[in-house]
Design a protein around this motif. Structure first.
Motif, PDB file in Angstrom:
ATOM      1  N   ALA A 280     -43.716 -12.785 -35.725  1.00  0.00           N
ATOM      2  CA  ALA A 280     -42.507 -11.805 -36.328  1.00  0.00           C
ATOM      3  C   ALA A 280     -43.511 -10.672 -36.943  1.00  0.00           C
ATOM      4  O   ALA A 280     -42.751  -9.624 -36.942  1.00  0.00           O
ATOM      5  CB  ALA A 280     -41.671 -12.647 -37.770  1.00  0.00           C
ATOM      6  N   ALA A 281     -44.434 -10.938 -37.878  1.00  0.00           N
ATOM      7  CA  ALA A 281     -45.189  -9.980 -38.222  1.00  0.00           C
ATOM      8  C   ALA A 281     -45.666  -8.897 -37.055  1.00  0.00           C
ATOM      9  O   ALA A 281     -45.664  -7.818 -37.394  1.00  0.00           O
ATOM     10  CB  ALA A 281     -46.349 -10.547 -39.109  1.00  0.00           C
ATOM     11  N   ILE A 282     -46.521  -9.447 -36.044  1.00  0.00           N
ATOM     12  CA  ILE A 282     -46.649  -8.725 -34.972  1.00  0.00           C
ATOM     13  C   ILE A 282     -45.644  -8.045 -34.185  1.00  0.00           C
ATOM     14  O   ILE A 282     -45.668  -6.795 -33.874  1.00  0.00           O
ATOM     15  CB  ILE A 282     -47.488  -9.329 -33.870  1.00  0.00           C
ATOM     16  CG1 ILE A 282     -48.665 -10.080 -34.716  1.00  0.00           C
ATOM     17  CG2 ILE A 282     -48.081  -8.639 -32.893  1.00  0.00           C
ATOM     18  CD1 ILE A 282     -49.899  -8.991 -35.288  1.00  0.00           C
ATOM     19  N   GLU A 283     -44.326  -8.597 -33.898  1.00  0.00           N
ATOM     20  CA  GLU A 283     -43.379  -8.164 -33.154  1.00  0.00           C
ATOM     21  C   GLU A 283     -42.612  -7.193 -34.220  1.00  0.00           C
ATOM     22  O   GLU A 283     -42.329  -6.085 -33.540  1.00  0.00           O
ATOM     23  CB  GLU A 283     -42.347  -9.431 -32.750  1.00  0.00           C
ATOM     24  CG  GLU A 283     -41.447  -8.829 -31.912  1.00  0.00           C
ATOM     25  CD  GLU A 283     -41.475  -8.492 -30.673  1.00  0.00           C
ATOM     26  OE1 GLU A 283     -40.659  -7.752 -29.956  1.00  0.00           O
ATOM     27  OE2 GLU A 283     -42.660  -8.704 -30.207  1.00  0.00           O
ATOM     28  N   ARG A 284     -42.595  -7.279 -35.334  1.00  0.00           N
ATOM     29  CA  ARG A 284     -41.670  -6.380 -36.071  1.00  0.00           C
ATOM     30  C   ARG A 284     -42.596  -5.789 -37.302  1.00  0.00           C
ATOM     31  O   ARG A 284     -42.293  -5.855 -38.330  1.00  0.00           O
ATOM     32  CB  ARG A 284     -40.154  -7.102 -36.470  1.00  0.00           C
ATOM     33  CG  ARG A 284     -39.618  -7.450 -35.485  1.00  0.00           C
ATOM     34  CD  ARG A 284     -39.069  -6.489 -34.647  1.00  0.00           C
ATOM     35  NE  ARG A 284     -38.369  -5.372 -35.268  1.00  0.00           N
ATOM     36  CZ  ARG A 284     -37.155  -5.276 -35.275  1.00  0.00           C
ATOM     37  NH1 ARG A 284     -36.313  -6.060 -34.929  1.00  0.00           N
ATOM     38  NH2 ARG A 284     -36.650  -4.157 -36.071  1.00  0.00           N
ATOM     39  N   GLN A 285     -43.777  -5.077 -36.701  1.00  0.00           N
ATOM     40  CA  GLN A 285     -44.418  -4.165 -37.708  1.00  0.00           C
ATOM     41  C   GLN A 285     -43.396  -3.111 -38.396  1.00  0.00           C
ATOM     42  O   GLN A 285     -44.018  -2.517 -39.489  1.00  0.00           O
ATOM     43  CB  GLN A 285     -45.669  -3.722 -36.826  1.00  0.00           C
ATOM     44  CG  GLN A 285     -46.615  -4.832 -36.422  1.00  0.00           C
ATOM     45  CD  GLN A 285     -47.748  -4.035 -35.684  1.00  0.00           C
ATOM     46  OE1 GLN A 285     -48.372  -3.279 -36.125  1.00  0.00           O
ATOM     47  NE2 GLN A 285     -47.926  -4.916 -34.498  1.00  0.00           N
ATOM     48  N   ASP A 286     -42.405  -2.823 -38.073  1.00  0.00           N
ATOM     49  CA  ASP A 286     -41.458  -2.005 -38.523  1.00  0.00           C
ATOM     50  C   ASP A 286     -40.982  -2.469 -39.875  1.00  0.00           C
ATOM     51  O   ASP A 286     -40.388  -1.860 -40.735  1.00  0.00           O
ATOM     52  CB  ASP A 286     -40.715  -1.538 -37.704  1.00  0.00           C
ATOM     53  CG  ASP A 286     -39.671  -2.502 -37.196  1.00  0.00           C
ATOM     54  OD1 ASP A 286     -40.039  -3.656 -36.713  1.00  0.00           O
ATOM     55  OD2 ASP A 286     -38.498  -2.155 -36.934  1.00  0.00           O
ATOM     56  N   ILE A 287     -40.909  -3.847 -39.839  1.00  0.00           N
ATOM     57  CA  ILE A 287     -40.151  -4.613 -40.918  1.00  0.00           C
ATOM     58  C   ILE A 287     -41.036  -5.304 -42.083  1.00  0.00           C
ATOM     59  O   ILE A 287     -40.927  -5.330 -43.113  1.00  0.00           O
ATOM     60  CB  ILE A 287     -39.155  -5.688 -40.378  1.00  0.00           C
ATOM     61  CG1 ILE A 287     -38.395  -4.838 -39.455  1.00  0.00           C
ATOM     62  CG2 ILE A 287     -38.603  -6.528 -41.374  1.00  0.00           C
ATOM     63  CD1 ILE A 287     -37.100  -4.136 -40.204  1.00  0.00           C
ATOM     64  N   PHE A 288     -42.197  -5.629 -41.368  1.00  0.00           N
ATOM     65  CA  PHE A 288     -43.022  -6.741 -42.090  1.00  0.00           C
ATOM     66  C   PHE A 288     -44.455  -6.006 -42.331  1.00  0.00           C
ATOM     67  O   PHE A 288     -44.870  -5.290 -41.420  1.00  0.00           O
ATOM     68  CB  PHE A 288     -43.216  -8.070 -41.720  1.00  0.00           C
ATOM     69  CG  PHE A 288     -42.007  -8.862 -41.426  1.00  0.00           C
ATOM     70  CD1 PHE A 288     -41.304  -9.413 -42.471  1.00  0.00           C
ATOM     71  CD2 PHE A 288     -41.433  -9.100 -40.101  1.00  0.00           C
ATOM     72  CE1 PHE A 288     -40.202 -10.083 -42.405  1.00  0.00           C
ATOM     73  CE2 PHE A 288     -40.181  -9.685 -40.022  1.00  0.00           C
ATOM     74  CZ  PHE A 288     -39.660 -10.308 -41.156  1.00  0.00           C
ATOM     75  N   SER A 289     -45.081  -6.143 -43.441  1.00  0.00           N
ATOM     76  CA  SER A 289     -46.377  -5.549 -43.520  1.00  0.00           C
ATOM     77  C   SER A 289     -47.274  -6.612 -44.116  1.00  0.00           C
ATOM     78  O   SER A 289     -48.537  -5.975 -43.969  1.00  0.00           O
ATOM     79  CB  SER A 289     -46.427  -4.227 -44.505  1.00  0.00           C
ATOM     80  OG  SER A 289     -45.967  -4.606 -45.965  1.00  0.00           O
ATOM     81  N   LYS A 290     -46.910  -7.792 -43.989  1.00  0.00           N
ATOM     82  CA  LYS A 290     -47.791  -8.940 -44.926  1.00  0.00           C
ATOM     83  C   LYS A 290     -47.237  -9.947 -44.263  1.00  0.00           C
ATOM     84  O   LYS A 290     -46.119 -10.304 -43.979  1.00  0.00           O
ATOM     85  CB  LYS A 290     -47.646  -8.860 -46.412  1.00  0.00           C
ATOM     86  CG  LYS A 290     -47.513  -7.679 -47.252  1.00  0.00           C
ATOM     87  CD  LYS A 290     -47.257  -7.628 -48.488  1.00  0.00           C
ATOM     88  CE  LYS A 290     -46.528  -6.346 -49.197  1.00  0.00           C
ATOM     89  NZ  LYS A 290     -47.939  -5.512 -49.208  1.00  0.00           N
ATOM     90  N   ALA A 291     -48.511 -10.971 -43.677  1.00  0.00           N
ATOM     91  CA  ALA A 291     -47.984 -12.148 -43.126  1.00  0.00           C
ATOM     92  C   ALA A 291     -49.109 -13.432 -43.826  1.00  0.00           C
ATOM     93  O   ALA A 291     -50.102 -13.083 -43.775  1.00  0.00           O
ATOM     94  CB  ALA A 291     -48.094 -12.054 -41.622  1.00  0.00           C
ATOM     95  N   GLY A 292     -48.324 -14.312 -44.372  1.00  0.00           N
ATOM     96  CA  GLY A 292     -49.333 -15.458 -44.827  1.00  0.00           C
ATOM     97  C   GLY A 292     -49.077 -16.555 -43.493  1.00  0.00           C
ATOM     98  O   GLY A 292     -48.073 -17.202 -43.323  1.00  0.00           O
ATOM     99  N   VAL A 293     -50.441 -17.035 -43.110  1.00  0.00           N
ATOM    100  CA  VAL A 293     -50.106 -17.719 -41.777  1.00  0.00           C
ATOM    101  C   VAL A 293     -51.057 -18.815 -42.012  1.00  0.00           C
ATOM    102  O   VAL A 293     -52.390 -18.781 -42.007  1.00  0.00           O
ATOM    103  CB  VAL A 293     -50.663 -17.127 -40.427  1.00  0.00           C
ATOM    104  CG1 VAL A 293     -50.662 -17.668 -39.309  1.00  0.00           C
ATOM    105  CG2 VAL A 293     -49.872 -15.514 -40.428  1.00  0.00           C
ATOM    106  N   PHE A 294     -50.299 -19.978 -42.427  1.00  0.00           N
ATOM    107  CA  PHE A 294     -51.314 -21.190 -42.932  1.00  0.00           C
ATOM    108  C   PHE A 294     -51.402 -22.262 -41.726  1.00  0.00           C
ATOM    109  O   PHE A 294     -50.140 -22.732 -41.047  1.00  0.00           O
ATOM    110  CB  PHE A 294     -50.458 -21.955 -44.135  1.00  0.00           C
ATOM    111  CG  PHE A 294     -50.645 -20.890 -45.155  1.00  0.00           C
ATOM    112  CD1 PHE A 294     -51.192 -19.797 -45.364  1.00  0.00           C
ATOM    113  CD2 PHE A 294     -50.266 -21.603 -46.596  1.00  0.00           C
ATOM    114  CE1 PHE A 294     -51.453 -19.009 -46.379  1.00  0.00           C
ATOM    115  CE2 PHE A 294     -50.425 -20.875 -47.662  1.00  0.00           C
ATOM    116  CZ  PHE A 294     -50.892 -19.489 -47.793  1.00  0.00           C
ATOM    117  N   SER A 295     -52.411 -22.567 -41.365  1.00  0.00           N
ATOM    118  CA  SER A 295     -52.491 -23.711 -40.467  1.00  0.00           C
ATOM    119  C   SER A 295     -51.496 -23.492 -39.157  1.00  0.00           C
ATOM    120  O   SER A 295     -51.117 -24.268 -38.842  1.00  0.00           O
ATOM    121  CB  SER A 295     -52.283 -25.109 -41.085  1.00  0.00           C
ATOM    122  OG  SER A 295     -52.815 -25.482 -42.220  1.00  0.00           O
TER     123      SER A 295
END
Length: 387
Positions: A280-295
């Motif tokens: 989601a973070a990569i696909e919608r960089q217009d919406i999200f600027s932060k991503a916590g990607v755990f395991s």
């Protein structure tokens, strides 16, 4: 003729060996105190092999004449986490003192294996009082997901000063909402998101609104990957992300005092939830600027790397990639491969935080422990250039 007979015999032996290997079973043999089982009670096993469904008929144990319960099934190769329930997470197994248990584990090599276990006690919804999480509300038990023609429970955490102020707040969207705020709904342990954020708020944090989206149980793997894995499913992830962006976020921004811009919008999840949060973070960089990607379950599809390459960097990002050494060398390697892929796609070193800890395991206790530091790095403006 004798040689032909010997050849046929050898072929039959090979086929029988292959057949027994392909159809080898794991058998769980469980003992439990008879006084703990009331009329009509059933025992189920729930684990990563059935999307943690606590009451799947396919994974219901049969009572034996000798007083034990058993189930045989065919998991995928490798290590698996599981627990026993009486059909719901409010009736999950606990230790003899009534305290929560960590996940049980077994490793399946493809050979027949019987595992003998004992259940000491049960969490009983009729006698266990559960305090509702503070400053957490369920805004809907059946929030509509038009993109997938289904519905879902949605949780919202509000900062301690929300009702007493006119402030607006950043928003963090989190997957597997069952596990975030309430141990009674968690299939393992809770992340204690409300407790952690309340403590940080008292220490001076600005506060954040957290939106928790329950997973779909049997549809979890399908929703949490836009790509299909031939063994496990997937393929609905793009529609799920469209739901987050087109339906859920507009509702949250309309009904709560949010800072709706991308700079103040993040997404987070673990395991398959980590995979879909990263996508989601990569696909919608217009919406999200932060991503916590755990395991993250990058193993689910190699196309996740292709997605980064073809999409590239469109906006500045902050991405935490977290894993534990006890999750296996494969997960650590996948994270390192993804960091290289991100760099080649244009993302700089200050935008990526790599966290690999020697004691880290694929478990809620690990993600709960590491949540505060990851949150602070993602949402604290002063931390962008720090490791």
């Amino acid at each position: 003729m004798k040689q032909l007979f010997q050849l046929n015999t050898a072929l039959i032996a090979i086929l029988l060996l292959s057949y027994s290997s392909i159809f080898a079973q794991i058998t769980l043999k469980v003992t439990v105190r008879s006084s703990d089982m009331l009329a009509g009670d059933q025992i189920y096993v729930a684990g990563d092999f059935n999307n943690w469904n606590p009451n799947s008929d396919e994974y219901r144990l049969e009572e034996n004449e000798n007083g034990f319960y058993s189930l045989s099934f065919y998991p995928s190769l490798g290590e698996h986490d599981f627990k026993f329930t009486k059909g719901s997470w409010s009736n999950v197994e606990v230790d003899k003192d009534g305290q929560d248990l960590g996940n049980r584990k077994f490793t399946y090599s493809g050979k027949p294996k019987q595992i003998e276990l004992h259940i000491s006690n049960w969490k009983d919804a009729r006698t266990t009082a559960v305090d509702p999480p503070k400053n957490v509300t369920i805004i809907s038990e059946d929030f509509d997901i038009p993109q997938l023609e289904r519905s879902r429970r949605i949780w919202v955490y509000l900062p301690p000063d929300y009702d007493a102020s006119n402030k607006s707040y950043p928003v963090l969207y989190m997957q597997d909402g069952q596990n975030l705020f309430d141990a009674a709904t968690s299939y393992s342990e809770e992340w204690e998101i409300d407790e952690s954020l309340n403590k940080m708020f008292q220490g001076g944090d600005q506060g954040v609104i957290v939106v928790g989206i329950d997973n779909g149980g049997s549809t979890r793997l399908d929703e949490y990957s836009p790509w299909v894995n031939s063994n496990y499913g997937g393929g609905e992830g793009a529609s799920y992300v469209n739901f987050l962006v087109e339906t859920l976020k507009p509702y949250i921004d309309s009904n709560f005092r949010t800072k709706p811009d991308r700079t103040n919008t993040g997404i987070m999840g673990s395991s398959m939830g980590g995979l879909i949060s990263f996508y989601a973070a990569i696909e919608r960089q217009d919406i999200f600027s932060k991503a916590g990607v755990f395991s993250p379950s990058f193993w689910f599809s190699d196309r996740v790397y292709d997605h980064v390459r073809t999409t590239g960097k469109n906006n500045d990002m902050r991405i935490v990639l977290l894993g534990g050494a006890k999750e296996g060398a494969g997960l650590v390697q996948n994270i390192d491969d993804m960091i290289k892929t991100l760099h080649k796609a244009g993302f700089g070193e200050p935008e990526i935080k790599r966290v690999i800890l020697p004691d880290g395991a694929h478990s809620e206790w690990f993600w709960r422990r590491e949540f505060p530091e990851s949150y602070m790095w993602l949402f604290n403006e002063n931390n962008l250039s720090q490791d």
